[in-house]
Motif scaffolding. Structure first.
Motif, short mmCIF file in Angstrom:
data_model
loop_
_atom_site.label_atom_id
_atom_site.label_comp_id
_atom_site.label_asym_id
_atom_site.label_seq_id
_atom_site.Cartn_x
_atom_site.Cartn_y
_atom_site.Cartn_z
N SER A 632 0.99 -0.59 -0.11
CA SER A 632 -0.29 -0.17 0.11
C SER A 632 1.07 0.88 0.14
O SER A 632 1.56 1.53 0.32
N GLY A 633 0.31 2.27 -0.40
CA GLY A 633 1.17 4.00 -0.54
C GLY A 633 2.18 3.60 -1.53
O GLY A 633 3.28 4.37 -0.90
N CYS A 634 2.03 2.73 -2.27
CA CYS A 634 3.18 2.88 -3.27
C CYS A 634 3.34 3.86 -4.38
O CYS A 634 2.85 4.50 -5.15
N GLY A 635 4.98 4.86 -4.09
CA GLY A 635 5.48 5.45 -4.81
C GLY A 635 5.13 4.97 -6.31
O GLY A 635 4.93 6.56 -6.86
N ALA A 636 5.41 4.11 -6.93
CA ALA A 636 5.84 3.61 -8.41
C ALA A 636 4.00 3.61 -8.70
O ALA A 636 4.20 4.00 -9.68
N MET A 637 3.08 3.46 -8.19
CA MET A 637 2.10 3.19 -8.09
C MET A 637 1.02 4.72 -8.83
O MET A 637 0.46 5.40 -10.14
N LYS A 638 1.66 4.88 -7.44
CA LYS A 638 0.98 7.30 -7.67
C LYS A 638 1.88 7.98 -8.87
O LYS A 638 1.39 8.14 -9.76
N ALA A 639 3.07 7.05 -9.25
CA ALA A 639 4.17 7.75 -10.15
C ALA A 639 3.14 7.70 -11.99
O ALA A 639 2.71 8.27 -13.07
N LEU A 640 2.62 6.26 -11.61
CA LEU A 640 1.56 5.76 -13.14
C LEU A 640 0.63 6.29 -13.35
O LEU A 640 0.35 6.26 -14.41
N LEU A 641 -0.11 6.78 -11.98
CA LEU A 641 -1.32 7.38 -12.57
C LEU A 641 -0.83 8.92 -12.22
O LEU A 641 -2.31 9.46 -12.30
N GLY A 642 -0.20 9.57 -12.65
CA GLY A 642 0.50 10.94 -13.09
C GLY A 642 1.18 11.17 -12.27
O GLY A 642 1.06 12.80 -12.09
N GLN A 643 1.08 11.52 -10.85
CA GLN A 643 1.95 11.59 -9.86
C GLN A 643 3.53 11.80 -10.10
O GLN A 643 3.72 11.43 -8.46
N ALA A 644 4.42 11.44 -10.75
CA ALA A 644 5.67 11.21 -10.53
C ALA A 644 5.62 12.88 -10.54
O ALA A 644 5.77 13.54 -11.04
N PRO A 645 7.00 12.35 -9.59
CA PRO A 645 8.08 14.20 -9.12
C PRO A 645 8.63 14.54 -10.15
O PRO A 645 8.95 13.80 -11.29
N PRO A 646 8.61 16.03 -11.22
CA PRO A 646 9.08 16.39 -12.05
C PRO A 646 10.47 16.24 -12.19
O PRO A 646 11.28 16.24 -10.83
N GLY A 647 11.24 15.90 -13.22
CA GLY A 647 12.95 15.75 -13.64
C GLY A 647 12.98 14.87 -12.95
O GLY A 647 14.91 14.66 -12.91
N LEU A 648 12.79 13.56 -12.70
CA LEU A 648 13.93 12.31 -12.76
C LEU A 648 12.66 11.24 -13.70
O LEU A 648 12.51 10.33 -14.18
N ASP A 649 14.54 11.97 -14.67
CA ASP A 649 13.86 11.06 -16.58
C ASP A 649 14.22 9.61 -16.03
O ASP A 649 13.77 9.16 -17.04
N ARG A 650 15.29 9.12 -16.09
CA ARG A 650 15.78 7.82 -15.20
C ARG A 650 14.23 6.97 -14.77
O ARG A 650 13.96 5.76 -15.14
N LEU A 651 13.24 7.86 -13.52
CA LEU A 651 12.48 7.43 -12.83
C LEU A 651 11.66 6.95 -14.14
O LEU A 651 11.13 5.78 -14.08
N GLY A 652 11.57 7.72 -15.10
CA GLY A 652 10.18 7.26 -15.84
C GLY A 652 10.46 6.31 -16.92
O GLY A 652 9.55 5.71 -17.17
N ALA A 653 11.69 6.36 -17.70
CA ALA A 653 12.22 5.21 -18.08
C ALA A 653 11.76 3.80 -17.54
O ALA A 653 11.91 3.49 -18.25
N TRP A 654 12.36 4.56 -16.54
CA TRP A 654 11.97 2.86 -15.79
C TRP A 654 10.48 2.15 -15.40
O TRP A 654 10.14 0.88 -15.63
N LEU A 655 10.12 3.24 -15.10
CA LEU A 655 8.22 3.04 -15.34
C LEU A 655 7.61 2.70 -16.24
O LEU A 655 6.54 2.18 -16.73
N ARG A 656 8.16 2.21 -16.83
CA ARG A 656 7.48 2.18 -18.64
C ARG A 656 7.48 0.76 -18.53
O ARG A 656 6.47 0.44 -19.60
N HIS A 657 8.13 -0.31 -17.79
CA HIS A 657 7.37 -1.28 -17.46
C HIS A 657 5.98 -1.81 -16.77
O HIS A 657 5.60 -2.51 -16.80
N GLY A 658 6.18 -0.54 -16.73
CA GLY A 658 4.65 -0.65 -15.61
C GLY A 658 3.64 -0.24 -16.47
O GLY A 658 1.86 -0.40 -15.72
N GLU A 659 3.99 -0.36 -17.63
CA GLU A 659 2.42 0.24 -18.34
C GLU A 659 1.76 -0.79 -18.99
O GLU A 659 0.92 -1.08 -19.29
#
Length: 744
Positions: A632-659
């Motif tokens: 619960s309260g997973c930051g990665a799931m929040k990021a997938l829902l559009g709540q990702a912190p700005p300026g974290l390019d590598r995080l965005g690249a990794w989260l493509r595996h959550g699509e």
């Protein structure tokens, strides 16, 4: 209050079919016990100086009442060698009629003990005292009855018997010695004979052979003196004309010893037979009723006898009917076989008691007492029972046991460890005023200006011990740090709100489970010192001091390789502790952690770290299970829902595996958690994410092959951080259910 035990050892009125079925086992068992009980009852009466027929009265009346009203269905009660010494002293002091009244009084005390539900308190007596008491009784019996076997008479005390024994051995020996030696020889040799022969109890065989020899050869020697039958025994209990203190002391002594032996006998039988446990309070009430009845009819005290009870069990008895029938056989023998019983030589009965007395000195029990460090208690109890009396022996044993207990409390758990210029005073266990002398001596070993850590791991701290520690801390010239593990006994005392009882102590999470940051916030004074480095250093030190010694053997066994049973894939979130939530330890889990517990596809290209771990765990280590754990309260799931912190390019690249998880959320029905949909949208997505990663795992060739051959299982897991609840994926429930509700 009295519990009726149903089942295999039923105490209620049985139906006809079970009754007849049980009777097929109880009838032969009762005959075996009867054959053992008759010679022992006669011999014990002889040794105690009671009318010989009183032993049979006790066996019949006391045994019958105890078997009907007692709490142990297979217990057999009757005259016991354990009471021989105290009975002999009681009869010599008060006379036989008063002894019968003492027996009634002892029975009433036992009933009172049972009704007040104090039976289990008797089991708190140290086994060293019990075995020492039995050994003392055995030694006293042997010393006295040896004189009878050698053709003489027993002296007034055990010490007098010891002094007179050399002269008795050197004196002229008559026919009694031959009978005694023959009886002992049969008893010793009987267990070595073929099994068919040993079906006849050894005591009966020995007495029968010795009696037959004495009659066949026409020996003239003292024999059992029996009245014509039970009706001729007219003994009415009589209260004493004075000396009520001695009367009361004798009643209490008999009640305690008889009750203790009965309870220990019942527990011993319970350990062998299994099934429902004995109602010990009911057993004590039944024994008390038996002694009231026996004393009122001219008998002496009875107890549950472990030898007869175990014989009853070994002979196949199923219900209390066996013990009841054995009493009827003894009554029949008294009425119909009085002439035969009068032929038994007293020397044969004395030899039987010598044999029984030696059995009371149990070498196996002595070894067990020695291993537990209670040999001094055993020796003191034995010596007191032999040299003075049984009550003195028990009292001396109890006092010594208490002294040893206090000594162990005082001298354990306080020591100094030196670490360079630093000193650590380790204090463990209960710290009371009794420990203060030892504590002050240990603290005096610390140099005056040394840097000291007081490590307190105590489960109780009283006022005297607290004052000692606080006074020393204030007087010590160097810095003193109090490192308190568990409930803060010292800290509460210093704050003016001391904890005065153990029951008021709070349940404290061990430091190796709770976050060190919480502990440091309370115990490290300066915020500047609360750094990650200091946290890790203190944590590593704690591990090295407390955990490493406990697990060193485990890690030694793992030094040459690992054999984990599970590949555990979970999020890198600091709140998730895999070994903690799965109760696993070193060598159990092969763990992969990343943001969002994502599994890239098998052809994931540059993201090969997770794939390499999967191939190694399944293909090389041969794990039997792969677990994907979301939370619960997973930051990665929040990021997938559009709540990702700005300026974290590598995080965005990794989260493509959550699509794929997002697409699954659109096309699949919502998953339930404990029968409900989670309130937070990110938590709903976290459930879908676990299922999706399991599907992705199936695309790995090494995983697919292991699944096909049945060597691998995939498990979905979800941890609700706020509720501290682990849930597992259950397809039948269309979601996740609490761990423990699924059958492994």
């Amino acid at each position: 209050m009295i519990e009726i035990v149903r089942g295999e050892h039923d105490t209620g009125p049985p139906s006809r079919t079970p009754f007849l079925e049980n009777l097929k086992h109880d009838l032969p068992a009762s005959i075996v016990v009867f054959l053992v009980a008759v010679p022992l009852s006669l011999g014990i009466a002889l040794a105690a100086g009671a009318p010989v027929l009183a032993g049979l009265v006790s066996a019949v009346v006391g045994g019958l009442v105890a078997s009907v009203f007692g709490g142990s269905p297979l217990q057999v009660s009757g005259p016991s060698a354990a009471l021989t010494v105290v009975l002999a002293d009681t009869i010599a002091t008060h006379g036989w009629p008063v002894t019968c009244a003492i027996t009634v009084a002892a029975g009433l005390l036992q009933i009172l003990f049972g009704l007040t539900r104090t039976a289990r308190a008797a089991l708190a007596v140290s086994p060293a005292i019990v075995h020492g008491l039995l050994a003392g009784i055995g030694v006293t019996i042997v010393l006295g009855q040896l004189h009878v076997v050698l053709g003489g008479t027993a002296q007034g005390s055990a010490l007098a018997n010891v002094v007179a024994l050399p002269a008795r051995i050197a004196a002229h020996h008559d026919q009694a010695v031959l009978i005694g030696v023959v009886t002992l020889a049969v008893l010793v040799a009987w267990p070595r004979l073929p099994r068919p022969v040993r079906r006849l109890p050894a005591p009966l065989a020995a007495i029968a052979l010795a009696t037959g020899l004495s009659v066949a050869t026409g020996m003239v020697l003292p024999r059992v003196d029996l009245p014509a039958g039970l009706p001729s025994l007219h003994v009415v209990p009589r209260l004493p004309d004075g000396g009520w203190g001695g009367f009361a002391l004798a009643a209490v002594t008999i009640a305690l010893i008889a009750g203790l032996e009965s309870l220990l006998s019942a527990v011993s039988v319970d350990k062998r037979r299994g099934g429902p446990r004995t109602d010990l309070d009911r057993e004590l009430v039944g024994q008390g009723m038996a002694n009231v009845a026996a004393g009122a009819l001219g008998g002496f005290p009875v107890t549950g006898v472990v030898v007869r009870s175990m014989t009853n069990y070994e002979a196949g008895a199923r219900t209390r009917m066996s013990a009841m029938l054995h009493c009827l056989w003894i009554l029949a023998a008294c009425l119909l076989l009085t002439g035969t019983l009068r032929l038994i030589p007293l020397a044969a009965l004395a030899a039987l008691l010598v044999y029984v007395g030696t059995k009371l000195v149990n070498p196996a029990a002595l070894k067990d007492v020695y291993r537990h460090g209670d040999l001094p208690v055993y020796v003191v109890t034995l010596a007191g029972a032999v040299a003075v009396n049984l009550l003195t022996g028990v009292a001396a044993g109890i006092l010594l046991a208490l002294a040893l207990m206090l000594r162990r409390m005082i001298f354990s758990g306080i020591h100094v460890e030196r670490q360079g210029d630093r000193h650590r005073v380790v204090i463990e266990g209960a710290l009371t005023f009794l420990s203060v002398p030892r504590l002050t001596r240990v603290l005096a070993e610390v140099p005056a200006h040394a840097e000291v850590t007081l490590e307190l791991l105590v489960d109780y701290l009283d006022h005297a011990a607290f004052d000692c520690l606080r006074g020393w801390q204030q007087a010590h010239a160097g810095p003193v740090t109090v490192d308190e593990i568990g409930h803060p006994w010292f800290e509460r005392g210093r704050a003016g709100t001391p904890t005065v009882r153990r029951g008021l102590a709070a349940r404290v999470v061990p430091r190796w489970l709770a976050p060190w940051s919480e502990w440091q916030a309370e115990h490290v004074a300066l915020p500047a010192q609360r750094t990650a480095s200091s946290l890790l250093c203190r944590g590593a030190s704690e591990f090295q001091r407390r955990t490493a010694p406990l697990l060193r053997d485990t890690w030694t066994g793992l030094a040459d390789g690992q054999e984990p049973h599970t590949l555990f894939i979970t999020c890198g979130d600091a709140r998730i502790v895999p070994n903690l939530i799965t109760t696993s330890g070193p060598g159990d889990l092969f763990t992969v952690r990343n943001i969002g517990n994502l599994v890239p596809p098998a052809d994931g290209g540059a993201d090969s770290s997770v794939g390499a771990a999967i191939e190694y765990a399944v293909g090389v280590l041969g794990v039997a299970e792969i677990v994907v754990c979301g939370h619960s309260g997973c930051g990665a799931m929040k990021a997938l829902l559009g709540q990702a912190p700005p300026g974290l390019d590598r995080l965005g690249a990794w989260l493509r595996h959550g699509e794929p998880t997002l697409r699954r959320r659109v096309r699949e029905a919502p998953l339930l958690l404990g029968g409900r949909r989670p309130a937070a949208e990110a938590d709903q997505l976290a459930l879908q994410n676990v299922v999706q990663q399991l599907e992705t795992l199936r695309g790995y060739p090494v995983v697919a092959a292991a699944l096909d051959r049945g060597g691998l299982r995939l498990t979905g897991m979800y941890f609700d951080v706020g509720a501290a609840q682990v849930s597992l994926l259950d397809d039948a429930a269309r979601g996740f259910v609490p761990a423990g509700s699924l059958t492994p």
